[in-house]
Design a protein around this motif. Structure first.
Motif, PDB file in Angstrom:
ATOM      1  N   ALA A 134       0.702  -1.188  -0.018  1.00  0.00           N
ATOM      2  CA  ALA A 134      -0.039  -0.080   0.082  1.00  0.00           C
ATOM      3  C   ALA A 134       0.714   1.235  -0.038  1.00  0.00           C
ATOM      4  N   LYS A 135       2.016   1.186   0.785  1.00  0.00           N
ATOM      5  CA  LYS A 135       2.995   2.412   0.649  1.00  0.00           C
ATOM      6  C   LYS A 135       3.501   2.551  -0.667  1.00  0.00           C
ATOM      7  N   LEU A 136       3.742   1.442  -1.418  1.00  0.00           N
ATOM      8  CA  LEU A 136       4.595   1.509  -2.641  1.00  0.00           C
ATOM      9  C   LEU A 136       3.598   2.273  -3.541  1.00  0.00           C
ATOM     10  N   GLU A 137       2.191   1.961  -3.506  1.00  0.00           N
ATOM     11  CA  GLU A 137       1.077   2.385  -4.110  1.00  0.00           C
ATOM     12  C   GLU A 137       0.924   3.852  -4.059  1.00  0.00           C
ATOM     13  N   GLN A 138       1.161   4.229  -2.796  1.00  0.00           N
ATOM     14  CA  GLN A 138       1.063   5.724  -2.456  1.00  0.00           C
ATOM     15  C   GLN A 138       2.261   6.729  -3.026  1.00  0.00           C
ATOM     16  N   LEU A 139       3.409   5.870  -3.092  1.00  0.00           N
ATOM     17  CA  LEU A 139       4.592   6.621  -3.619  1.00  0.00           C
ATOM     18  C   LEU A 139       4.427   6.673  -5.114  1.00  0.00           C
ATOM     19  N   TYR A 140       3.731   5.673  -5.752  1.00  0.00           N
ATOM     20  CA  TYR A 140       3.644   5.717  -7.295  1.00  0.00           C
ATOM     21  C   TYR A 140       2.488   6.886  -7.516  1.00  0.00           C
ATOM     22  N   GLU A 141       1.470   7.063  -6.707  1.00  0.00           N
ATOM     23  CA  GLU A 141       0.565   7.921  -6.879  1.00  0.00           C
ATOM     24  C   GLU A 141       1.257   9.449  -6.731  1.00  0.00           C
ATOM     25  N   LYS A 142       2.142   9.590  -5.872  1.00  0.00           N
ATOM     26  CA  LYS A 142       2.757  10.866  -6.017  1.00  0.00           C
ATOM     27  C   LYS A 142       3.591  11.220  -7.110  1.00  0.00           C
ATOM     28  N   MET A 143       4.177  10.129  -7.606  1.00  0.00           N
ATOM     29  CA  MET A 143       4.791  10.401  -8.857  1.00  0.00           C
ATOM     30  C   MET A 143       4.058  10.749 -10.047  1.00  0.00           C
ATOM     31  N   GLU A 144       2.748  10.439 -10.254  1.00  0.00           N
ATOM     32  CA  GLU A 144       1.753  10.567 -10.868  1.00  0.00           C
ATOM     33  C   GLU A 144       1.544  12.034 -10.971  1.00  0.00           C
ATOM     34  N   ARG A 152      10.170  17.411  -7.145  1.00  0.00           N
ATOM     35  CA  ARG A 152       8.939  16.581  -6.187  1.00  0.00           C
ATOM     36  C   ARG A 152       8.991  15.129  -6.995  1.00  0.00           C
ATOM     37  N   PHE A 153       9.046  15.040  -8.234  1.00  0.00           N
ATOM     38  CA  PHE A 153       8.999  13.642  -8.934  1.00  0.00           C
ATOM     39  C   PHE A 153      10.166  12.728  -8.515  1.00  0.00           C
ATOM     40  N   ALA A 154      11.138  13.510  -8.470  1.00  0.00           N
ATOM     41  CA  ALA A 154      12.734  12.880  -8.228  1.00  0.00           C
ATOM     42  C   ALA A 154      12.393  12.278  -6.757  1.00  0.00           C
ATOM     43  N   GLU A 155      12.014  13.154  -5.851  1.00  0.00           N
ATOM     44  CA  GLU A 155      11.684  12.793  -4.220  1.00  0.00           C
ATOM     45  C   GLU A 155      11.021  11.573  -4.310  1.00  0.00           C
ATOM     46  N   ALA A 156       9.793  11.604  -5.063  1.00  0.00           N
ATOM     47  CA  ALA A 156       8.967  10.262  -4.750  1.00  0.00           C
ATOM     48  C   ALA A 156       9.561   9.022  -5.457  1.00  0.00           C
ATOM     49  N   ASP A 157      10.198   9.343  -6.502  1.00  0.00           N
ATOM     50  CA  ASP A 157      10.915   8.016  -7.335  1.00  0.00           C
ATOM     51  C   ASP A 157      12.057   7.597  -6.573  1.00  0.00           C
ATOM     52  N   LEU A 158      12.833   8.240  -5.896  1.00  0.00           N
ATOM     53  CA  LEU A 158      13.935   7.711  -4.817  1.00  0.00           C
ATOM     54  C   LEU A 158      13.033   7.061  -3.978  1.00  0.00           C
ATOM     55  N   LEU A 204       6.147   1.836 -16.543  1.00  0.00           N
ATOM     56  CA  LEU A 204       6.917   0.844 -15.936  1.00  0.00           C
ATOM     57  C   LEU A 204       6.788   0.947 -14.361  1.00  0.00           C
ATOM     58  N   HIS A 205       6.952   1.939 -13.807  1.00  0.00           N
ATOM     59  CA  HIS A 205       6.688   2.061 -12.202  1.00  0.00           C
ATOM     60  C   HIS A 205       5.387   1.470 -12.014  1.00  0.00           C
ATOM     61  N   ARG A 206       4.327   1.807 -12.679  1.00  0.00           N
ATOM     62  CA  ARG A 206       2.934   1.119 -12.437  1.00  0.00           C
ATOM     63  C   ARG A 206       2.991  -0.446 -12.567  1.00  0.00           C
ATOM     64  N   ARG A 207       3.811  -0.856 -13.656  1.00  0.00           N
ATOM     65  CA  ARG A 207       4.109  -2.434 -13.654  1.00  0.00           C
ATOM     66  C   ARG A 207       4.950  -2.906 -12.755  1.00  0.00           C
ATOM     67  N   VAL A 208       5.780  -2.184 -12.293  1.00  0.00           N
ATOM     68  CA  VAL A 208       6.355  -2.708 -10.831  1.00  0.00           C
ATOM     69  C   VAL A 208       5.413  -2.890  -9.593  1.00  0.00           C
ATOM     70  N   CYS A 209       4.723  -1.890  -9.468  1.00  0.00           N
ATOM     71  CA  CYS A 209       3.747  -1.985  -8.450  1.00  0.00           C
ATOM     72  C   CYS A 209       2.716  -3.253  -8.632  1.00  0.00           C
ATOM     73  N   ASP A 210       2.149  -3.338 -10.000  1.00  0.00           N
ATOM     74  CA  ASP A 210       1.357  -4.329 -10.093  1.00  0.00           C
ATOM     75  C   ASP A 210       1.754  -5.780  -9.946  1.00  0.00           C
ATOM     76  N   CYS A 211       3.265  -6.141 -10.186  1.00  0.00           N
ATOM     77  CA  CYS A 211       3.948  -7.354 -10.037  1.00  0.00           C
ATOM     78  C   CYS A 211       4.171  -7.628  -8.958  1.00  0.00           C
ATOM     79  N   ILE A 212       4.443  -6.664  -8.115  1.00  0.00           N
ATOM     80  CA  ILE A 212       4.518  -7.093  -6.536  1.00  0.00           C
ATOM     81  C   ILE A 212       3.286  -7.355  -6.030  1.00  0.00           C
ATOM     82  N   ALA A 213       2.453  -6.420  -6.133  1.00  0.00           N
ATOM     83  CA  ALA A 213       1.136  -6.591  -5.673  1.00  0.00           C
ATOM     84  C   ALA A 213       0.494  -8.134  -5.934  1.00  0.00           C
ATOM     85  N   ARG A 214       0.857  -8.808  -7.190  1.00  0.00           N
ATOM     86  CA  ARG A 214       0.270  -9.949  -7.809  1.00  0.00           C
ATOM     87  C   ARG A 214       1.211 -11.071  -7.366  1.00  0.00           C
TER      88      ARG A 214
END
Length: 247
Positions: A134-144, A152-158, A204-214
């Motif tokens: 869930a935390k990873l998902e929140q970080l992805y949403e910040k990147m979006e 700010r994108f770099a901070e969330a990406d890091l 690709l960041h979205r796919r990372v999130c989805d693959c970890i969740a699956r």
């Protein structure tokens, strides 16, 4: 986006110790002080930089801990061979890539990231708990949200990539967070003038999130490899553009 030395974060200024450490470390990395060379006379160096001999001794101890200098009785303090340096130390990484970077340097940087992050992602897919996902998902949403704001994108990406290291459940991987932080900040600095912006990396960041969740280790590993390939291509594109003579 400028590459900041990790020690300077969160402070209004840099201490004399940190400033002298950066100056001396950069001088060694740039080759101004070559392997085998003695360090300048302590009194002269202290006077030139407005620091006490105590501060200078502390700096030398830090550099010795990074494998860059050695002190011996009757010989003094000398620069060690580059093969003895700890290039994985965040400070040494920052000094090496802090000013000028060539294509070969960028390749080395991404080879290092590929050796760490895809494996970490695979383990995260196997071991992460629901709260971590869930935390990873929140970080992805910040990147979006901040995709058009480089800083700010770099901070969330890091934070996204460091979270994956910690999601492995392996404390050794978690301890690599400082190393990957410096490596990623360097990557951001090298590609911050990318004309395509950050949007191409979002799928690709979205796919990372989805693959970890699956719970898909192979999918996570492959997505991270593609993500690193894309980031490296951006860096090489930026380096090539900077090397062209201006008309």
């Amino acid at each position: 986006m400028l590459l900041q030395n990790p020690r300077a974060k969160g402070s209004a200024g840099i201490s004399l110790h940190a400033k002298l450490l950066d100056q001396l470390g950069q001088a060694i990395v740039r080759g101004e002080l070559a392997p085998g060379d003695p360090l300048p006379n302590a009194d002269d160096w202290s006077a030139a930089h407005g620091v006490s001999r105590t501060v200078l001794r502390e700096v030398i101890k830090v550099l010795a801990g990074k494998g860059m200098v050695e002190s011996r009785p009757k010989i003094g303090t000398r620069i060690r061979d580059r093969s003895d340096w700890n290039f994985l130390d965040p400070d040494v990484l920052a000094w090496r890539y802090g000013t000028t970077t060539h294509a070969g340097d960028a390749r080395s940087l991404f080879e290092l990231r590929r050796a760490i992050e895809p494996m970490a992602g695979s383990l995260a897919a196997e071991r992460a708990n629901k709260a971590e996902i869930a935390k990873l998902e929140q970080l992805y949403e910040k990147m979006e949200l901040y995709v058009d704001d480089n800083d700010r994108f770099a901070e969330a990406d890091l934070a996204f990539h460091q979270a994956i290291l910690r999601m492995t459940g392996n404390e050794l991987f978690g301890s690599l967070a400082a190393l990957t932080e410096t490596a990623m900040l360097i990557s951001f600095r090298l590609s911050d003038d990318n004309p395509y912006g950050q949007r191409p990396s979002l799928p690709l960041h979205r796919r990372v999130c989805d693959c970890i969740a699956r719970r898909d280790p192979d999918g996570t590993r492959n997505a991270l490899i593609e993500l690193l390939d894309l980031a490296e291509a951006d860096v090489h594109r930026s380096l090539a553009a900077r090397s062209k003579p201006r008309e």
